[in-house]
Design an enzyme around this catalytic site. Structure first.
Site, PDB file in Angstrom:
ATOM      1  N   ARG A 123      51.691  12.116  48.607  1.00  0.00           N
ATOM      2  CA  ARG A 123      50.444  11.445  48.992  1.00  0.00           C
ATOM      3  C   ARG A 123      50.432  11.111  50.482  1.00  0.00           C
ATOM      4  O   ARG A 123      51.421  10.722  51.072  1.00  0.00           O
ATOM      5  CB  ARG A 123      50.282  10.151  48.197  1.00  0.00           C
ATOM      6  CG  ARG A 123      49.107   9.320  48.710  1.00  0.00           C
ATOM      7  CD  ARG A 123      48.681   8.251  47.768  1.00  0.00           C
ATOM      8  NE  ARG A 123      49.695   7.249  47.511  1.00  0.00           N
ATOM      9  CZ  ARG A 123      49.541   6.269  46.625  1.00  0.00           C
ATOM     10  NH1 ARG A 123      48.427   6.195  45.908  1.00  0.00           N
ATOM     11  NH2 ARG A 123      50.490   5.389  46.424  1.00  0.00           N
ATOM     12  N   ARG A 156      52.603   5.779  52.476  1.00  0.00           N
ATOM     13  CA  ARG A 156      52.786   4.365  52.152  1.00  0.00           C
ATOM     14  C   ARG A 156      54.269   4.033  52.008  1.00  0.00           C
ATOM     15  O   ARG A 156      55.033   4.832  51.477  1.00  0.00           O
ATOM     16  CB  ARG A 156      52.048   4.039  50.844  1.00  0.00           C
ATOM     17  CG  ARG A 156      50.642   3.584  51.092  1.00  0.00           C
ATOM     18  CD  ARG A 156      49.819   3.481  49.855  1.00  0.00           C
ATOM     19  NE  ARG A 156      50.421   2.762  48.752  1.00  0.00           N
ATOM     20  CZ  ARG A 156      49.773   2.511  47.614  1.00  0.00           C
ATOM     21  NH1 ARG A 156      48.527   2.900  47.455  1.00  0.00           N
ATOM     22  NH2 ARG A 156      50.365   1.865  46.634  1.00  0.00           N
ATOM     23  N   ARG A 167      57.666   0.335  40.300  1.00  0.00           N
ATOM     24  CA  ARG A 167      56.233   0.144  40.039  1.00  0.00           C
ATOM     25  C   ARG A 167      55.870   0.644  38.640  1.00  0.00           C
ATOM     26  O   ARG A 167      55.069   0.036  37.938  1.00  0.00           O
ATOM     27  CB  ARG A 167      55.412   0.868  41.111  1.00  0.00           C
ATOM     28  CG  ARG A 167      55.508   0.179  42.472  1.00  0.00           C
ATOM     29  CD  ARG A 167      55.122   1.087  43.613  1.00  0.00           C
ATOM     30  NE  ARG A 167      53.768   1.580  43.529  1.00  0.00           N
ATOM     31  CZ  ARG A 167      53.323   2.647  44.208  1.00  0.00           C
ATOM     32  NH1 ARG A 167      54.142   3.310  45.012  1.00  0.00           N
ATOM     33  NH2 ARG A 167      52.082   3.008  44.099  1.00  0.00           N
TER      34      ARG A 167
HETATM   35  P1  AP5 Z   1      45.812   7.972  44.038  1.00  0.00           P
HETATM   36  O1  AP5 Z   1      44.367   8.168  43.781  1.00  0.00           O
HETATM   37  O2  AP5 Z   1      46.235   7.442  45.380  1.00  0.00           O
HETATM   38  O3  AP5 Z   1      46.490   7.123  42.856  1.00  0.00           O
HETATM   39  P2  AP5 Z   1      46.368   5.596  42.485  1.00  0.00           P
HETATM   40  O4  AP5 Z   1      46.276   5.537  40.995  1.00  0.00           O
HETATM   41  O5  AP5 Z   1      45.290   4.919  43.266  1.00  0.00           O
HETATM   42  O6  AP5 Z   1      47.818   5.138  42.949  1.00  0.00           O
HETATM   43  P3  AP5 Z   1      48.316   3.835  43.702  1.00  0.00           P
HETATM   44  O7  AP5 Z   1      49.750   4.130  44.079  1.00  0.00           O
HETATM   45  O8  AP5 Z   1      47.411   3.434  44.817  1.00  0.00           O
HETATM   46  O9  AP5 Z   1      48.256   2.801  42.569  1.00  0.00           O
HETATM   47  P4  AP5 Z   1      49.028   1.503  42.467  1.00  0.00           P
HETATM   48  O10 AP5 Z   1      48.348   0.879  41.320  1.00  0.00           O
HETATM   49  O11 AP5 Z   1      50.506   1.673  42.356  1.00  0.00           O
HETATM   50  O12 AP5 Z   1      48.837   0.839  43.931  1.00  0.00           O
HETATM   51  P5  AP5 Z   1      47.884  -0.297  44.506  1.00  0.00           P
HETATM   52  O13 AP5 Z   1      47.507   0.097  45.870  1.00  0.00           O
HETATM   53  O14 AP5 Z   1      46.827  -0.669  43.531  1.00  0.00           O
HETATM   54  O15 AP5 Z   1      46.549   9.368  43.755  1.00  0.00           O
HETATM   55  C1  AP5 Z   1      47.950   9.532  43.976  1.00  0.00           C
HETATM   56  C2  AP5 Z   1      48.225  10.934  44.568  1.00  0.00           C
HETATM   57  O16 AP5 Z   1      47.955  11.922  43.569  1.00  0.00           O
HETATM   58  C3  AP5 Z   1      47.323  11.261  45.776  1.00  0.00           C
HETATM   59  O17 AP5 Z   1      48.083  12.002  46.702  1.00  0.00           O
HETATM   60  C4  AP5 Z   1      46.191  12.128  45.165  1.00  0.00           C
HETATM   61  O18 AP5 Z   1      45.655  13.053  46.096  1.00  0.00           O
HETATM   62  C5  AP5 Z   1      46.913  12.829  44.009  1.00  0.00           C
HETATM   63  N1  AP5 Z   1      46.057  13.062  42.841  1.00  0.00           N
HETATM   64  C6  AP5 Z   1      45.092  12.226  42.360  1.00  0.00           C
HETATM   65  N2  AP5 Z   1      44.512  12.763  41.248  1.00  0.00           N
HETATM   66  C7  AP5 Z   1      45.158  13.962  41.030  1.00  0.00           C
HETATM   67  C8  AP5 Z   1      45.031  14.990  40.031  1.00  0.00           C
HETATM   68  N3  AP5 Z   1      44.133  14.897  39.030  1.00  0.00           N
HETATM   69  N4  AP5 Z   1      45.851  16.055  40.129  1.00  0.00           N
HETATM   70  C9  AP5 Z   1      46.766  16.165  41.137  1.00  0.00           C
HETATM   71  N5  AP5 Z   1      46.932  15.240  42.111  1.00  0.00           N
HETATM   72  C10 AP5 Z   1      46.136  14.148  42.057  1.00  0.00           C
HETATM   73  O19 AP5 Z   1      48.900  -1.533  44.562  1.00  0.00           O
HETATM   74  C11 AP5 Z   1      50.022  -1.547  45.440  1.00  0.00           C
HETATM   75  C12 AP5 Z   1      50.810  -2.825  45.239  1.00  0.00           C
HETATM   76  O20 AP5 Z   1      49.975  -3.974  45.555  1.00  0.00           O
HETATM   77  C13 AP5 Z   1      51.297  -3.096  43.806  1.00  0.00           C
HETATM   78  O21 AP5 Z   1      52.520  -2.434  43.535  1.00  0.00           O
HETATM   79  C14 AP5 Z   1      51.434  -4.626  43.826  1.00  0.00           C
HETATM   80  O22 AP5 Z   1      52.608  -5.050  44.460  1.00  0.00           O
HETATM   81  C15 AP5 Z   1      50.252  -5.061  44.689  1.00  0.00           C
HETATM   82  N6  AP5 Z   1      49.035  -5.344  43.876  1.00  0.00           N
HETATM   83  C16 AP5 Z   1      47.865  -4.645  43.891  1.00  0.00           C
HETATM   84  N7  AP5 Z   1      47.000  -5.150  43.007  1.00  0.00           N
HETATM   85  C17 AP5 Z   1      47.612  -6.197  42.428  1.00  0.00           C
HETATM   86  C18 AP5 Z   1      47.239  -7.119  41.399  1.00  0.00           C
HETATM   87  N8  AP5 Z   1      46.015  -7.051  40.801  1.00  0.00           N
HETATM   88  N9  AP5 Z   1      48.124  -8.061  41.024  1.00  0.00           N
HETATM   89  C19 AP5 Z   1      49.340  -8.160  41.603  1.00  0.00           C
HETATM   90  N10 AP5 Z   1      49.764  -7.308  42.576  1.00  0.00           N
HETATM   91  C20 AP5 Z   1      48.916  -6.331  42.974  1.00  0.00           C
END
Ligand code: AP5
Length: 221
Positions: A123, A156, A167
């Site tokens: 990514r 990231r 995670r």
């Molecule tokens: P992408 O679309 O970036 O995936 P994503 O599901 O958004 O993944 P994240 O890593 O952003 O999710 P996350 O929940 O771990 O992180 P967040 O930022 O929310 O796709 C991933 C990759 O795959 C990309 O390269 C894309 O191009 C590719 N791809 C997509 N679809 C595809 C397909 N169909 N086929 C092939 N490739 C594909 O959170 C980060 C951190 O913040 C957490 O760990 C936590 O510490 C904190 N945090 C955030 N929200 C909270 C909360 N509500 N409570 C407590 N802590 C929180």
């Protein structure tokens, strides 16, 4: 339309959020993006969140609920919103509901753990806009540069393999149970409507499946 997007890290939540928000003219509310913006700005919240995120753990429910309820009160959320990465614990879901945050649809994107590491290690993101790419599955027109601004893309810090595994563990222990919570609400109250899609298909196929199901829900009223 008020939508919650649930799925493991790398499921494609951020990727699909853009299509859904465009289709329904609603803002994307990504708690991950909000926390990363706070880290980049060097705020107190950012300082607290950085160590937690780098360890693959969750930021406290209290902080997150405050962030989200403040954001939902903004005028651009009057016609709906997409919650990407919130709620992530049962307490967040229950507290949001108690605070009057209603949800029309919950979209669950499923992807096996084995696919997640490959996706996240390839990514690349454009930090200023949140645009998401993948070196193989969704490459930018010019390698390592954003399609719109031409600015450099970055990886990231929490996309290291050891952190990805943490995670995933946290997702299975604390977030996955939300599907049961919302399913029970759907059975009891008729809302939110649940949509589960196979996130292993190509990006366009996942998008079409989600938009078709959402459209059916919107038409049913
Ligand atoms: P992408 O679309 O970036 O995936 P994503 O599901 O958004 O993944 P994240 O890593 O952003 O999710 P996350 O929940 O771990 O992180 P967040 O930022 O929310 O796709 C991933 C990759 O795959 C990309 O390269 C894309 O191009 C590719 N791809 C997509 N679809 C595809 C397909 N169909 N086929 C092939 N490739 C594909 O959170 C980060 C951190 O913040 C957490 O760990 C936590 O510490 C904190 N945090 C955030 N929200 C909270 C909360 N509500 N409570 C407590 N802590 C929180």
């Amino acid at each position: 339309m008020r939508i919650v997007l649930i799925g493991p890290p790398g499921a494609g939540k951020g990727t699909q959020a853009r299509y859904i928000c465009e289709a329904y003219a609603i803002p994307q509310i990504s708690t991950g993006d909000m926390l990363r913006a706070a880290i980049a700005a060097g705020t107190e919240l950012g300082r607290q969140a950085k160590a937690v995120i780098d360890a693959g753990e969750l930021v406290s429910d209290e902080i997150i609920i405050g962030l989200v309820t403040d954001r939902i009160a903004a005028p651009d959320c009057a016609n709906g919103f997409l919650l990407d990465g919130f709620p992530r614990t049962l307490a967040q879901a229950q507290d949001a509901r108690a605070a009057g945050v209603e949800v029309d649809a919950v979209v669950v994107i499923t992807v096996p753990d084995t696919a997640v590491v490959e996706r996240l290690s390839g990514r690349r993101i454009h930090p200023a806009s949140g645009r998401v790419y993948h070196v193989t599955y969704n490459p930018p027109r010019e390698a390592e540069h954003d399609d719109v601004t031409g600015e450099p893309l970055v990886q990231r810090e929490d996309d290291r393999e050891a952190t990805i595994r943490d995670r995933l563990r946290v997702y299975h222990e604390r977030t996955e149970q939300l599907t049961g919570y919302y399913r029970e609400l759907e059975t009891r109250a008729g809302r939110p409507r649940m949509i589960t899609v196979d996130g292993q298909r190509p990006i366009d196929a996942v998008r079409d499946a989600i938009l078709d199901r959402l459209s059916a829900i919107a038409q049913a009223g």
